[in-house]
Write a protein that holds these residues in place. Sequence first.
Motif, PDB file in Angstrom:
ATOM      1  N   TYR A   1      -7.003  -4.523  -1.797  1.00 55.83           N
ATOM      2  CA  TYR A   1      -7.834  -3.330  -2.012  1.00 55.83           C
ATOM      3  C   TYR A   1      -8.004  -3.078  -3.510  1.00 55.83           C
ATOM      4  O   TYR A   1      -7.576  -2.041  -4.036  1.00 55.83           O
ATOM      5  CB  TYR A   1      -7.201  -2.103  -1.344  1.00 55.83           C
ATOM      6  CG  TYR A   1      -6.880  -2.311   0.119  1.00 55.83           C
ATOM      7  CD1 TYR A   1      -7.872  -2.221   1.087  1.00 55.83           C
ATOM      8  CD2 TYR A   1      -5.584  -2.631   0.529  1.00 55.83           C
ATOM      9  CE1 TYR A   1      -7.588  -2.438   2.429  1.00 55.83           C
ATOM     10  CE2 TYR A   1      -5.291  -2.852   1.860  1.00 55.83           C
ATOM     11  CZ  TYR A   1      -6.292  -2.756   2.802  1.00 55.83           C
ATOM     12  OH  TYR A   1      -6.003  -2.976   4.135  1.00 55.83           O
TER      13      TYR A   1
ATOM     14  N   LEU B   1      -2.121  -2.293  -4.940  1.00 55.63           N
ATOM     15  CA  LEU B   1      -3.297  -2.172  -4.068  1.00 55.63           C
ATOM     16  C   LEU B   1      -4.144  -3.438  -4.133  1.00 55.63           C
ATOM     17  O   LEU B   1      -4.617  -3.929  -3.102  1.00 55.63           O
ATOM     18  CB  LEU B   1      -4.148  -0.961  -4.479  1.00 55.63           C
ATOM     19  CG  LEU B   1      -3.782   0.410  -3.930  1.00 55.63           C
ATOM     20  CD1 LEU B   1      -4.860   1.417  -4.322  1.00 55.63           C
ATOM     21  CD2 LEU B   1      -3.619   0.398  -2.414  1.00 55.63           C
TER      22      LEU B   1
ATOM     23  N   VAL C   1       0.846  -1.204   0.000  1.00 56.49           N
ATOM     24  CA  VAL C   1       0.000   0.000   0.000  1.00 56.49           C
ATOM     25  C   VAL C   1       0.877   1.249   0.000  1.00 56.49           C
ATOM     26  O   VAL C   1       0.631   2.204  -0.750  1.00 56.49           O
ATOM     27  CB  VAL C   1      -0.961  -0.006   1.207  1.00 56.49           C
ATOM     28  CG1 VAL C   1      -1.708   1.324   1.313  1.00 56.49           C
ATOM     29  CG2 VAL C   1      -1.945  -1.164   1.090  1.00 56.49           C
TER      30      VAL C   1
ATOM     31  N   GLY D   1      -9.596   0.113  -4.084  1.00 58.12           N
ATOM     32  CA  GLY D   1      -9.057   1.223  -3.296  1.00 58.12           C
ATOM     33  C   GLY D   1      -9.740   1.348  -1.945  1.00 58.12           C
ATOM     34  O   GLY D   1     -10.409   0.423  -1.475  1.00 58.12           O
TER      35      GLY D   1
ATOM     36  N   VAL E   1      -8.096   5.460  -4.731  1.00 61.78           N
ATOM     37  CA  VAL E   1      -8.035   5.923  -3.340  1.00 61.78           C
ATOM     38  C   VAL E   1      -8.743   7.278  -3.234  1.00 61.78           C
ATOM     39  O   VAL E   1      -8.331   8.241  -3.883  1.00 61.78           O
ATOM     40  CB  VAL E   1      -6.584   6.044  -2.851  1.00 61.78           C
ATOM     41  CG1 VAL E   1      -6.543   6.650  -1.445  1.00 61.78           C
ATOM     42  CG2 VAL E   1      -5.910   4.683  -2.850  1.00 61.78           C
TER      43      VAL E   1
END
Length: 223
Positions: free
Chosen positions: A95, A90, A35, A98, A129
């Motif tokens: 994720y 990510l 990350v 995000g 993100v």
Amino acid sequence: DGTETRIIFFGMDQWRDETPYSNVKGKNPFKDKRVRQAFYQAIDIETIKARVMRNAATPTGLMIAPGIKGFVPEMNKRLPHDSAAAKKLLADAGYPNGFEVGMNCPNDRYVNDGEICQAVAANLARIGVKVNLQAESKATYFPKILRRDTSFYLLGWTPSTVDSHDVLVAIMGTPNDKGQGQFNLGSYSNPKVDELTLKIQSETDQGKRNAMIAEAFKIHADD
């Protein structure tokens, strides 16, 4: 006009098990190196240099500037800006879509500080993100981040001693009650960096000392 010996950088909460200003619950995404690297590679630093800073800034891969004792020119390289690589990192970290996170930023302390944060928030949006940017006056910003009441923040640092040891102790050292890590507001911690910093403090052989500084910076950059 010209560049300073001040480094402008972003810090991340790396000590809480759940970072407070994020929609990720039960864990802290910034504890995952993937990350951190995704955020790093999402930042289009050359565009920030050209447009936000109007070429009056120098992108750096180190936490010190040229002219500071211990500067290692061959280590002063950044990972490439690569949104696709950042997205993959990510996704690998869990994720794929995000996540949301707050970003704390002063808007009247450093040159174009608020504008830098806006640009980085836009860069991070491209990898999924969502940044909730809180840009505010230094009068309210600093009391907040000095309490470590932050998940993600911008800070600037100029080593007053013109020596690498200053940034190793204040910014990169594990926070303790002896003043180490006083401005390491994300509480980054690596015992080997702490061990090297202690040796650097008393080593008088400049060759050995510079080698230890380079080793500490390499560990930090890899983290």
